[in-house]
Design an enzyme around this catalytic site. Sequence first.
Site, PDB file in Angstrom:
ATOM      1  N   ASP A  18       4.651 -21.663  -3.875  1.00  0.00           N
ATOM      2  CA  ASP A  18       3.943 -21.826  -5.108  1.00  0.00           C
ATOM      3  C   ASP A  18       4.581 -23.019  -5.777  1.00  0.00           C
ATOM      4  O   ASP A  18       5.451 -23.464  -5.415  1.00  0.00           O
ATOM      5  CB  ASP A  18       3.512 -20.725  -5.958  1.00  0.00           C
ATOM      6  CG  ASP A  18       5.079 -20.265  -6.605  1.00  0.00           C
ATOM      7  OD1 ASP A  18       6.059 -20.806  -6.672  1.00  0.00           O
ATOM      8  OD2 ASP A  18       5.075 -19.174  -7.091  1.00  0.00           O
TER       9      ASP A  18
ATOM     10  N   ASP B  59      -1.756 -12.500  -2.248  1.00  0.00           N
ATOM     11  CA  ASP B  59      -0.365 -12.297  -2.423  1.00  0.00           C
ATOM     12  C   ASP B  59      -0.078 -11.681  -3.736  1.00  0.00           C
ATOM     13  O   ASP B  59      -0.732 -11.761  -4.688  1.00  0.00           O
ATOM     14  CB  ASP B  59       0.496 -13.529  -2.304  1.00  0.00           C
ATOM     15  CG  ASP B  59       0.504 -14.243  -3.449  1.00  0.00           C
ATOM     16  OD1 ASP B  59       1.584 -14.492  -4.169  1.00  0.00           O
ATOM     17  OD2 ASP B  59      -0.534 -14.755  -4.087  1.00  0.00           O
TER      18      ASP B  59
ATOM     19  N   CYS C 268      -1.125   6.897   7.377  1.00  0.00           N
ATOM     20  CA  CYS C 268      -0.247   5.844   7.389  1.00  0.00           C
ATOM     21  C   CYS C 268       0.841   5.922   8.562  1.00  0.00           C
ATOM     22  O   CYS C 268       1.392   7.230   8.351  1.00  0.00           O
ATOM     23  CB  CYS C 268       0.168   5.351   6.218  1.00  0.00           C
ATOM     24  SG  CYS C 268       1.486   3.931   6.395  1.00  0.00           S
TER      25      CYS C 268
ATOM     26  N   CYS D 142       3.431   4.039   9.233  1.00  0.00           N
ATOM     27  CA  CYS D 142       4.569   3.177   8.957  1.00  0.00           C
ATOM     28  C   CYS D 142       5.747   4.194   9.108  1.00  0.00           C
ATOM     29  O   CYS D 142       5.751   5.377   9.247  1.00  0.00           O
ATOM     30  CB  CYS D 142       4.687   2.665   7.651  1.00  0.00           C
ATOM     31  SG  CYS D 142       5.101   3.771   6.306  1.00  0.00           S
TER      32      CYS D 142
ATOM     33  N   CYS E 218       6.400   6.878   6.624  1.00  0.00           N
ATOM     34  CA  CYS E 218       5.302   7.985   6.657  1.00  0.00           C
ATOM     35  C   CYS E 218       5.688   8.688   7.971  1.00  0.00           C
ATOM     36  O   CYS E 218       5.358  10.127   7.939  1.00  0.00           O
ATOM     37  CB  CYS E 218       4.158   7.405   6.404  1.00  0.00           C
ATOM     38  SG  CYS E 218       3.673   6.895   4.694  1.00  0.00           S
TER      39      CYS E 218
ATOM     40  N   HIS F 174       6.741   0.802   2.525  1.00  0.00           N
ATOM     41  CA  HIS F 174       5.253   1.364   2.916  1.00  0.00           C
ATOM     42  C   HIS F 174       4.278   0.515   2.112  1.00  0.00           C
ATOM     43  O   HIS F 174       2.940   0.443   2.659  1.00  0.00           O
ATOM     44  CB  HIS F 174       5.387   2.786   2.287  1.00  0.00           C
ATOM     45  CG  HIS F 174       4.083   3.469   2.154  1.00  0.00           C
ATOM     46  ND1 HIS F 174       3.406   4.066   3.058  1.00  0.00           N
ATOM     47  CD2 HIS F 174       3.363   3.527   1.025  1.00  0.00           C
ATOM     48  CE1 HIS F 174       2.232   4.458   2.539  1.00  0.00           C
ATOM     49  NE2 HIS F 174       2.224   4.334   1.394  1.00  0.00           N
TER      50      HIS F 174
END
Length: 389
Positions: free
Chosen positions: A90, A279, A317, A319, A322, A348
């Site tokens: 940015d 973002d 989930c 991931c 999890c 997560h």
Amino acid sequence: MFNFELHNTDWFARAGTFETPHGKIETPIFMPVGTKATVKWITNEDLDEMWAQIILNNTYHLYLRPGDDIVAHFWWTHKMMNYHKPILTDSGWFQVFSLWQTREWESLVKITENWVEFRSFIDGSKHMFTPEKVMDIQSNIWADIIMAFDECAPGTSDWNYAKAAMNRTHRWAKRSLDQVEKNNKIRLLDGRHEQALFPIVQWVTYEDLRTQSAEYISSLNTHGIAIGWLSVWESKDDMYRILDILKTKLPENKPRYLMWVWTPEDLIEGIARWIDMFDCVLPTRLGRHWMAFTHTGNIKLTNHKFKLDKNPIDPKCNCKVCSNFTKGYIRHLIKEQEMLWMQMISYHNLYFLIQLTKKARTAVLENKFEEFREKFWDEYKDWRMINKK
């Protein structure tokens, strides 16, 4: 280079691919933020596991420390971080702006037509940004995608001030583009890749100014367009209203980046309004404050009801957090001040948002986005959501 290809549209949702020197980005996509050249608590291997295709660095922070010249010394941010996928930077204006908006700093930031003067939050030293200097700093950082220097007018600005800030930013966008074109010519002579500039559409929630800004920014010869500062102050109603206006005002052949938008509901509603890239730092910041995303809404893992909970953060989930740990165990880590919980929840949260955009992309490609969107809302009940569009 920097070719954007649309693969399919489903009403006002779309799926595409944006090509960069460090790889292709499949859109829509959520981008983790590595403000100071690192994503908080997350390794590069973690980013690969969660299908992160691009991350952000912050120009303001890297300029102040370690210094963009030092970043360049280490062969630019990709080499410095040992991160070999696309990076976006940015312009640093929001950090300057946030100091300006803090009462005790009001006298420490000065804005003129040609430059912005501010003081470092680290040591109080005085610094000056111009559009040209900010482009040179981002050139030293050598991100793939860079932002034009803009003035982010406060959400409380009246129409006259917002218009003046808009016109100044349009002039700064042209100066930014001219400087990037000069820098890109030098890069090509040095055998280095070019950078893609995204100018930013502003101005608060004034529909006429947003429309004027969209028209001017669209006229510039750039590879993409950013939409700035919706949802920072405005209500969700206002954010969606402005996106509904902008969705037909911006060119279809450029990726659209909605800055600082991070909640699951806003990703879904943004995708439904032709947004490609999102973002925010909040997924990891929330992770450090015990908050986790789930398909039914956010949960606070310090709540007593999770003390004996043998279930994962989100049973839907997959991931690695999890798949391996319970809410009860993570709550125990929080209570014992064991730092592993920060990494767990941050991982997560990022995984959840990235996978949400990945699933939305698949739905668009299959012409099933509205069905996907309705299913999301059937399950999702978040306490921040004012109303559903």
